[in-house]
Design an enzyme around this catalytic site. Structure first.
Site, PDB file in Angstrom:
ATOM      1  N   GLY A 196       0.834  -1.190   0.000  1.00 60.61           N
ATOM      2  CA  GLY A 196       0.000   0.000   0.000  1.00 60.61           C
ATOM      3  C   GLY A 196       0.868   1.237   0.000  1.00 60.61           C
ATOM      4  O   GLY A 196       1.872   1.293  -0.686  1.00 60.61           O
ATOM      5  N   GLU A 237       4.391  -2.389  -5.479  1.00 58.77           N
ATOM      6  CA  GLU A 237       4.085  -1.810  -6.793  1.00 58.77           C
ATOM      7  C   GLU A 237       5.189  -0.831  -7.180  1.00 58.77           C
ATOM      8  O   GLU A 237       5.176   0.291  -6.728  1.00 58.77           O
ATOM      9  CB  GLU A 237       2.723  -1.128  -6.751  1.00 58.77           C
ATOM     10  CG  GLU A 237       1.640  -2.150  -6.395  1.00 58.77           C
ATOM     11  CD  GLU A 237       0.226  -1.588  -6.480  1.00 58.77           C
ATOM     12  OE1 GLU A 237       0.060  -0.417  -6.856  1.00 58.77           O
ATOM     13  OE2 GLU A 237      -0.692  -2.338  -6.162  1.00 58.77           O
ATOM     14  N   TRP A 449     -10.923  -6.614  -5.782  1.00 61.09           N
ATOM     15  CA  TRP A 449     -10.644  -5.339  -5.126  1.00 61.09           C
ATOM     16  C   TRP A 449     -11.920  -4.519  -5.242  1.00 61.09           C
ATOM     17  O   TRP A 449     -12.250  -4.095  -6.336  1.00 61.09           O
ATOM     18  CB  TRP A 449      -9.469  -4.586  -5.756  1.00 61.09           C
ATOM     19  CG  TRP A 449      -9.224  -3.347  -4.950  1.00 61.09           C
ATOM     20  CD1 TRP A 449      -9.898  -2.169  -5.036  1.00 61.09           C
ATOM     21  CD2 TRP A 449      -8.302  -3.219  -3.856  1.00 61.09           C
ATOM     22  NE1 TRP A 449      -9.461  -1.305  -4.073  1.00 61.09           N
ATOM     23  CE2 TRP A 449      -8.491  -1.921  -3.342  1.00 61.09           C
ATOM     24  CE3 TRP A 449      -7.364  -4.074  -3.250  1.00 61.09           C
ATOM     25  CZ2 TRP A 449      -7.742  -1.456  -2.245  1.00 61.09           C
ATOM     26  CZ3 TRP A 449      -6.636  -3.593  -2.181  1.00 61.09           C
ATOM     27  CH2 TRP A 449      -6.826  -2.295  -1.696  1.00 61.09           C
TER      28      TRP A 449
END
Ligand SMILES: *[C@@H]1O[C@H](CO)[C@@H](O)[C@H](O)[C@H]1NC(C)=O
Ligand SMILES: *[C@@H]1O[C@H](CO)[C@@H](O)[C@H](O)[C@H]1NC(C)=O
Ligand SMILES: *[C@@H]1O[C@H](CO)[C@@H](O)[C@H](O)[C@H]1NC(C)=O
Ligand SMILES: *[C@@H]1O[C@H](CO)[C@@H](O)[C@H](O)[C@H]1NC(C)=O
Ligand SMILES: *[C@@H]1O[C@H](CO)[C@@H](O)[C@H](O)[C@H]1NC(C)=O
Ligand SMILES: *[C@@H]1O[C@H](CO)[C@@H](O)[C@H](O)[C@H]1NC(C)=O
Length: 483
Positions: A196, A237, A449
């Site tokens: 995150g 990410e 998601w």
């Protein structure tokens, strides 16, 4: 220059014009004039379209939507980050001089013979973002049906300062409350997602050396045990993308050392990774055959293929299952089927591929409300949502307000528009197609998601019986295929 680049239904005359102007210094003033004009027109149009939406305010419509915007947006900060990275892959393509006419997946490479799956049970992996604080609007752990999903991924544990952020009693309490759902469904697995909005570079630091990896693995496993969780999901990410190229290797080493440690302890902790959809990022970030040895499965983030970006200002689908008939080159890779096939062709066994399905959509503001198809010019995000991210309740309220809806036959997803507001979203029908794709293709399951973006209060149907309509649909399609 764009002409050979196979832009779908390119409406790019304006961009080309801008380039020519930029080449010539003597025309700089004119260029400035054009820019000012564009800015003024943009502002005016956004304002006018906003006003036109606002005109239904009497019915409380817009007000309700804005209120919804304020809630349930735990994930947006992070979603936006990913959307930007996905966009950077696209931009790399647009900026490059090669005409990127890849990219047929070598179907020969895919080993179809390993596909004799009959008695398969599918994973249904659902992300759950923790309520920021327990006041109003948020989805609380107790409101999740314990038998809806097979796996719940708690998002997020963060990394700061080179190690897992210490978890205080408030957060620990929330982990425990999610974990407590297992008492009502003993086969439910609850995982902790790490990532995150961890500070930039934090995964890079943690995975860089043997010592830092060892410490991280130790801390993480201790936390899982302490909170009685069942496994770990990495949401980095993305390794090596626009950063140190060695991160790709380091990430593989981290996964390998984690797997070794779990084997040494005879631990049954699950290890999964949330992975990218665009080809350039996949190629940069992952050593797929090796990863396949160390992870239980990957959650492929097959969404955010299209959303508003300034360098490609046109409507498009958040999560198309298949390409549009007129899409070629790079654009033909921006769909779930292409990405999933690519992961498979690169060496991820299909039973380890969990296909991402969104419960959210994206909104856009059209340039012209008469031009409301796919690849129509847009000015920016829509009025709805936070940076264009819209939850399913927002979608269904919008659709109820007499928006026109179209179900796209190529891509198997709907879109809706009203005045200048244009939204791409998933509904029960499109998710049924995707779930069927997962089941009939023999993949490892579906990932959602997110729980928080589905209609978790039954607002769309005004029925308490019909909570989580989207995820329920996916579950029922996957379950049918087990028969
Ligand atoms: C792209 O092509 C132009 C003209 O053909 C050339 O000047 C430029 O250096 C090239 N850019 C890259 C990144 O190769
Ligand atoms: C799905 O992807 C596979 C592999 O790239 C391709 O052969 C097939 O034609 C695609 N299906 C559709 C409907 O586009
Ligand atoms: C394909 O899978 C089958 C069964 O798992 C295996 O026996 C065979 O060697 C594989 N073929 C290739 C080319 O990997
Ligand atoms: C929770 O959120 C509300 C509204 O965002 C805020 O007013 C309140 O101070 C927050 N409470 C805590 C304990 O952070
Ligand atoms: C990060 O770690 C350094 C050295 O271990 C320490 O001095 C610093 O206070 C830490 N910063 C934070 C925000 O915890
Ligand atoms: C616990 O940690 C969370 C997340 O880091 C933070 O938002 C919250 O304010 C902390 N609560 C307390 C009581 O320290």
């Amino acid at each position: 220059m764009f002409s050979d680049r196979q832009l779908p239904q390119a409406k790019y005359e304006l961009l080309i014009e801008n380039k020519r102007i930029g080449l010539n210094c003597s025309r700089a003033l004119r260029a400035a004039g054009v820019v000012v004009a564009i800015v003024v027109i943009t502002c005016l149009t956004v304002y006018i379209s906003w006003r036109s939406l606002k005109s239904v305010d009497d019915r409380g419509f817009v007000k309700k939507l804005w209120e919804l915007n304020l809630k349930n947006y735990g994930p947006v900060e992070r979603l936006q980050h990913r959307a930007e990275l996905y966009g950077s892959a696209l931009k790399q393509y647009l900026d490059s001089n090669q005409s990127y006419t890849v990219i047929a997946v070598e179907s020969a490479v895919i080993n179809r013979s390993s596909n004799d799956v009959k008695t398969k049970t599918f994973r249904l992996v659902c992300y759950y973002t923790l309520p920021s604080n327990g006041t109003g609007g948020d989805l609380m752990p107790e409101e999740i049906d314990p038998s809806l999903c097979t796996h719940i991924n708690i998002a997020f544990a963060r990394i700061t300062n080179g190690s897992l952020q210490p978890v205080n009693s408030t957060v620990m309490g929330l982990y425990n409350r999610v974990s407590a759902l297992k008492s009502r469904n003993p086969s439910l697995k609850v995982l902790l997602t790490i990532g995150g909005s961890s500070e930039p570079g934090s995964f890079g630091t943690v995975s860089a050396t043997h010592a830092s990896r060892k410490l991280f693995i130790h801390d993480t496993l201790a936390l899982l045990a302490k909170c009685k969780l069942d496994g770990l999901d990495f949401d980095w990410e993305f390794p090596a993308w626009q950063s140190d190229k060695r991160e790709r290797v380091h990430f593989t080493q981290l996964l390998m050392e984690l797997r070794d440690e779990l084997n040494r302890r005879h631990s049954k902790f699950i290890v999964s990774v949330a992975v990218a959809a665009p080809k350039p990022i996949i190629d940069y970030s992952y050593d797929i055959p090796q990863m396949a040895e160390y992870v239980d499965y990957v959650n492929v983030m097959t969404y955010d293929y299209h959303f508003y970006v300034w360098y490609l200002p046109m409507t498009g689908f958040n999560s198309p299952l298949y390409k549009q008939a007129d899409e070629n080159g790079y654009f033909a890779t921006l769909n779930t089927n292409w990405t999933v096939s690519y992961w498979e062709s690169q060496g991820m066994p299909k039973e380890k591929i969990v296909v991402g399905l969104p419960t959210y959509g994206h909104s856009f503001t059209l340039v012209n409300d008469a031009n409301h198809g796919v690849s129509a010019p847009v000015l920016g995000f829509g009025v709805l949502g936070d940076s264009g991210f819209i939850s399913y309740p927002q979608v269904c309220h919008f659709v109820e307000e007499e928006a026109a809806t179209v179900f796209d036959r190529d891509s198997r997803v709907p879109y809706a528009f009203k005045n200048r507001e244009w939204i791409s979203y998933d509904d029960e029908r499109s998710l049924a197609y995707k779930a069927e794709y997962v089941a009939s293709g023999g993949y490892g399951g579906a990932m959602i998601w997110a729980l928080n973006m589905d209609d978790f209060k039954g607002e769309c149907s005004n029925s308490r019986e019909n909570w989580f309509p989207l995820i329920t649909k996916v579950k029922s399609v996957l379950a049918d295929d087990q028969l």
